[in-house]
Design a protein around this motif. Structure first.
Motif, PDB file in Angstrom:
ATOM      1  N   GLU A 168       0.842  -1.193   0.000  1.00 33.31           N
ATOM      2  CA  GLU A 168       0.000   0.000   0.000  1.00 33.31           C
ATOM      3  C   GLU A 168       0.875   1.239   0.000  1.00 33.31           C
ATOM      4  O   GLU A 168       1.967   1.252   0.570  1.00 33.31           O
ATOM      5  CB  GLU A 168      -0.887   0.038   1.248  1.00 33.31           C
ATOM      6  N   TYR A 169       0.345   2.298  -0.626  1.00 30.63           N
ATOM      7  CA  TYR A 169       0.984   3.610  -0.580  1.00 30.63           C
ATOM      8  C   TYR A 169       0.053   4.537   0.185  1.00 30.63           C
ATOM      9  O   TYR A 169      -1.129   4.686  -0.152  1.00 30.63           O
ATOM     10  CB  TYR A 169       1.237   4.155  -1.981  1.00 30.63           C
ATOM     11  N   LEU A 170       0.574   5.154   1.252  1.00 33.23           N
ATOM     12  CA  LEU A 170      -0.235   6.007   2.116  1.00 33.23           C
ATOM     13  C   LEU A 170       0.164   7.461   1.899  1.00 33.23           C
ATOM     14  O   LEU A 170       1.083   7.971   2.560  1.00 33.23           O
ATOM     15  CB  LEU A 170      -0.027   5.628   3.586  1.00 33.23           C
ATOM     16  N   PRO A 171      -0.488   8.155   0.986  1.00 34.97           N
ATOM     17  CA  PRO A 171      -0.069   9.529   0.652  1.00 34.97           C
ATOM     18  C   PRO A 171      -0.210  10.513   1.808  1.00 34.97           C
ATOM     19  O   PRO A 171       0.492  11.528   1.839  1.00 34.97           O
ATOM     20  CB  PRO A 171      -0.995   9.899  -0.515  1.00 34.97           C
ATOM     21  N   GLN A 172      -1.096  10.215   2.774  1.00 41.81           N
ATOM     22  CA  GLN A 172      -1.303  11.139   3.880  1.00 41.81           C
ATOM     23  C   GLN A 172      -0.303  10.923   5.017  1.00 41.81           C
ATOM     24  O   GLN A 172      -0.229  11.732   5.945  1.00 41.81           O
ATOM     25  CB  GLN A 172      -2.733  10.985   4.427  1.00 41.81           C
ATOM     26  N   ALA A 173       0.445   9.821   4.954  1.00 36.52           N
ATOM     27  CA  ALA A 173       1.428   9.551   6.005  1.00 36.52           C
ATOM     28  C   ALA A 173       2.615  10.501   5.897  1.00 36.52           C
ATOM     29  O   ALA A 173       2.823  11.161   4.862  1.00 36.52           O
ATOM     30  CB  ALA A 173       1.897   8.104   5.923  1.00 36.52           C
ATOM     31  N   PRO A 200       6.372  11.834   5.320  1.00 36.21           N
ATOM     32  CA  PRO A 200       7.398  11.397   4.363  1.00 36.21           C
ATOM     33  C   PRO A 200       8.311  10.345   4.996  1.00 36.21           C
ATOM     34  O   PRO A 200       8.726  10.471   6.147  1.00 36.21           O
ATOM     35  CB  PRO A 200       8.167  12.688   4.066  1.00 36.21           C
ATOM     36  N   GLY A 201       8.591   9.284   4.212  1.00 35.61           N
ATOM     37  CA  GLY A 201       9.413   8.192   4.721  1.00 35.61           C
ATOM     38  C   GLY A 201       8.608   7.096   5.389  1.00 35.61           C
ATOM     39  O   GLY A 201       9.178   6.081   5.798  1.00 35.61           O
ATOM     40  N   PHE A 202       7.284   7.265   5.495  1.00 40.47           N
ATOM     41  CA  PHE A 202       6.419   6.284   6.152  1.00 40.47           C
ATOM     42  C   PHE A 202       5.261   5.873   5.237  1.00 40.47           C
ATOM     43  O   PHE A 202       4.252   5.370   5.722  1.00 40.47           O
ATOM     44  CB  PHE A 202       5.852   6.850   7.452  1.00 40.47           C
ATOM     45  N   ARG A 203       5.426   6.041   3.929  1.00 40.51           N
ATOM     46  CA  ARG A 203       4.286   5.880   3.034  1.00 40.51           C
ATOM     47  C   ARG A 203       4.218   4.536   2.331  1.00 40.51           C
ATOM     48  O   ARG A 203       3.146   4.126   1.897  1.00 40.51           O
ATOM     49  CB  ARG A 203       4.304   7.010   1.988  1.00 40.51           C
ATOM     50  N   HIS A 204       5.343   3.838   2.186  1.00 39.77           N
ATOM     51  CA  HIS A 204       5.354   2.527   1.535  1.00 39.77           C
ATOM     52  C   HIS A 204       5.225   1.459   2.615  1.00 39.77           C
ATOM     53  O   HIS A 204       6.135   1.279   3.436  1.00 39.77           O
ATOM     54  CB  HIS A 204       6.650   2.323   0.749  1.00 39.77           C
ATOM     55  N   VAL A 205       4.094   0.743   2.655  1.00 39.97           N
ATOM     56  CA  VAL A 205       3.836  -0.132   3.798  1.00 39.97           C
ATOM     57  C   VAL A 205       3.276  -1.489   3.361  1.00 39.97           C
ATOM     58  O   VAL A 205       2.759  -1.649   2.253  1.00 39.97           O
ATOM     59  CB  VAL A 205       2.835   0.528   4.785  1.00 39.97           C
ATOM     60  N   ARG A 206       3.396  -2.458   4.253  1.00 41.88           N
ATOM     61  CA  ARG A 206       2.726  -3.760   4.163  1.00 41.88           C
ATOM     62  C   ARG A 206       2.146  -4.073   5.540  1.00 41.88           C
ATOM     63  O   ARG A 206       2.874  -4.018   6.550  1.00 41.88           O
ATOM     64  CB  ARG A 206       3.720  -4.868   3.773  1.00 41.88           C
ATOM     65  N   SER A 207       0.854  -4.396   5.608  1.00 44.11           N
ATOM     66  CA  SER A 207       0.252  -4.760   6.891  1.00 44.11           C
ATOM     67  C   SER A 207       0.929  -6.011   7.435  1.00 44.11           C
ATOM     68  O   SER A 207       1.155  -6.980   6.698  1.00 44.11           O
ATOM     69  CB  SER A 207      -1.244  -5.015   6.718  1.00 44.11           C
ATOM     70  N   THR A 208       1.231  -5.989   8.726  1.00 47.67           N
ATOM     71  CA  THR A 208       2.013  -7.062   9.353  1.00 47.67           C
ATOM     72  C   THR A 208       1.476  -7.369  10.740  1.00 47.67           C
ATOM     73  O   THR A 208       1.161  -6.460  11.516  1.00 47.67           O
ATOM     74  CB  THR A 208       3.498  -6.646   9.469  1.00 47.67           C
TER      75      THR A 208
END
Length: 523
Positions: free
Chosen positions: A111-116, A118-126
């Motif tokens: 997922e890409y979280l544009p509202q997060a 900077p540096g915290f936007r590319h994520v995978r739920s874990t």
């Protein structure tokens, strides 16, 4: 382009990955609190539309136009691993400031979280199953593979995925017993690093990729140069450990873009477009290390709460002067000696290991300078070798040091005596009797080299005058083996000369034959 959120990587086999929480651990708390694996590259936008690593590379090149091509290539491989990991795969996040790692399983697609931030936007739920597994609970080989400088890498060898699963379930690493199959050559080594992010192999197998068996100075320089030319680094350096110890090879250019384009490990900055320096052989630290010596790795230990008899029995049985005392993760807590045992038993009652142990034993790490430690080892009689987590990995005694001294001196003393006896046995030859090939050496007033004596032995007239009761071809063959050994020893090597046991034995046998014809009463 295919939406990456509609795929899961499709491997069908549970795998394990290291995903770091930032160069300073800045993403770790958010990852654990929010149930996510997070990577940086804050200038980079949504990667959901990427169908290949090359697509990721194109976006990286646009986001970071001043970065070198090699950096972009490295980053795209890491990000492609991140967005294509399968749901259900294991994720390991080493904690930067704590001696633990977090272990979880992936529960969501990229997922890409544009509202997060900077540096915290590319994520995978874990699902973080175990947020604080002690690093000391993880065996050294697996821990080293987790220690790569990459943000994202795969833990792919030595049953790594299964071991991570057991760690997630029990908090303990079952370990792995068996050899590591080396790459077939340098090209496969590069491929393995590009594919997984790291590649483990023994120091012996590493230099063997370029056709070498001993770590002579020119060999070390060659392998260093070859690794650097392929953009690879090796940790620990292959000269700092024993030949059969594992080292981890990874890409030299590993840092993700954290705060600004051009960020590199350690917080330094490269100039825009500047390529990383290629390490020159002269840049390498040439200091001898504890790990350069063979030391006992199968160490018998006891636990703090054990009865004292658990220490006394193996010490008598194996004639040990000391035993390390460890906890359940093999972390060193102290040492037991006969002096401590005597003190504990004077107190009467049932003595325990904790009553007898010295909590401040002599310790060293493989990377420490050898000669700074020798006096202390001689004084205490031993040093316990520990790793970065203070787990016991070996023991080096003053007896071991004496054995190493013998192993390194004996070949030179045998060869020196052999050459001196050859010189004495052949000094009665006149200039006219010498083979033409070696007369010039005598005319110049120089001594013959060991190899030049072969011309004497193969000459029919010289052999007849020697009148040795030996087979001529056997002596020639033996001399050529020893000459080759002598030439190899002329080049400095990390490894003890005695490692080539066959050539050393051949030298001793030839010397024994010479002593008899030299009328040595001790022969």
């Amino acid at each position: 382009m295919t939406d990456i959120r509609m795929t899961t990587g499709g491997a069908g086999v549970t795998r394990a990955w290291t995903v770091r929480g930032g160069q300073s651990g800045e993403r770790e708390q958010a990852a654990l609190a929010e149930g996510r694996a997070i990577v940086g590259w804050e200038e980079l936008g949504d990667l959901s539309g990427c169908a290949s690593a090359d697509d990721v590379g194109e976006l990286l090149a646009k986001a970071y136009p001043e970065e070198a091509a090699g950096t972009i290539d490295n980053w795209k491989r890491q990000l492609w691993r991140f967005i294509t990991m399968d749901i259900g795969d294991y994720v390991v996040m080493p904690r930067k400031q704590l001696p633990v790692v977090a272990i979880g399983t992936l529960t969501g697609l990229y997922e890409y979280l544009p509202q997060a931030a900077p540096g915290f936007r590319h994520v995978r739920s874990t699902d973080w199953l175990r947020p604080s597994v002690e690093r000391a609970a993880i065996r050294g080989d697996l821990r080293d593979s987790m220690g790569a400088f990459l943000t994202v890498s795969e833990l792919s060898r030595r049953d790594a995925a299964m071991r991570v699963q057991v760690l997630a379930e029990t908090g303990s690493d079952p370990g792995y017993v068996g050899a590591v199959e080396p790459p077939s050559g340098p090209a496969e080594l590069v491929h393995d690093v590009q594919t997984s992010g790291t590649r483990q192999l023994t120091a012996r197998d590493l230099i063997g990729l370029w056709g070498w068996q001993r770590r002579a100075a020119e060999v070390i320089d060659l392998v260093d140069h070859e690794l650097a030319s392929h953009g690879l680094r090796v940790d620990p350096h292959f000269t700092e450990v024993q030949l059969d110890r594992l080292v981890t090879v990874s890409a030299k250019e590993t840092a993700e873009a954290e705060d600004a384009p051009g960020a590199v490990p350690g917080g330094g900055m490269r100039a825009p477009g500047e390529k990383p320096d290629v390490e020159r052989p002269t840049d390498r630290d040439l200091t001898w290390r504890i790990g350069s010596l063979p030391f006992v790795r199968e160490v018998i230990t006891v636990r703090v709460g054990d009865p004292l008899s658990h220490a006394v029995t193996p010490m008598i049985e194996h004639d040990f002067s000391q035993l390390p005392v460890v906890d359940h993760n093999s972390v060193l807590r102290g040492v037991i000696t006969w002096e401590g045992i005597a003190r504990a038993q004077f107190g009467g009652g049932t003595a325990t290991v904790s009553q007898a142990m010295d909590p401040h034993p002599e310790t060293a790490r493989e990377q420490e300078e050898l000669f700074r430690r020798i006096d202390r080892i001689q004084k205490s009689g031993f040093t316990i070798i520990v790793d970065g987590e203070n787990a016991v990995i070996g023991i080096l005694t003053s007896t071991d040091l004496a054995g190493q001294l013998k192993a390194r001196i004996e070949p030179f003393t045998l060869l020196e005596e052999l050459e001196r006896r050859m010189r004495r046995l052949t000094r009665h030859f006149s200039m006219d009797e010498l083979p033409q090939k070696i007369r010039k050496t005598r005319e110049l007033g120089r001594q013959f080299t060991l190899g030049q004596y072969a011309f004497l032995l193969e000459d029919p007239h010289c052999w007849a005058k020697l009148d040795w009761p030996y087979d001529q071809q056997h002596m020639l063959s033996r001399l050529r083996i020893v000459t080759k050994y002598r030439n190899e020893l002329a080049h400095w090597a990390v490894d003890a000369p005695a490692e080539d046991a066959e050539a050393l034995a051949a030298t001793a046998r030839l010397l024994k034959l010479l002593k008899i014809v030299d009328l040595d009463p001790a022969a």
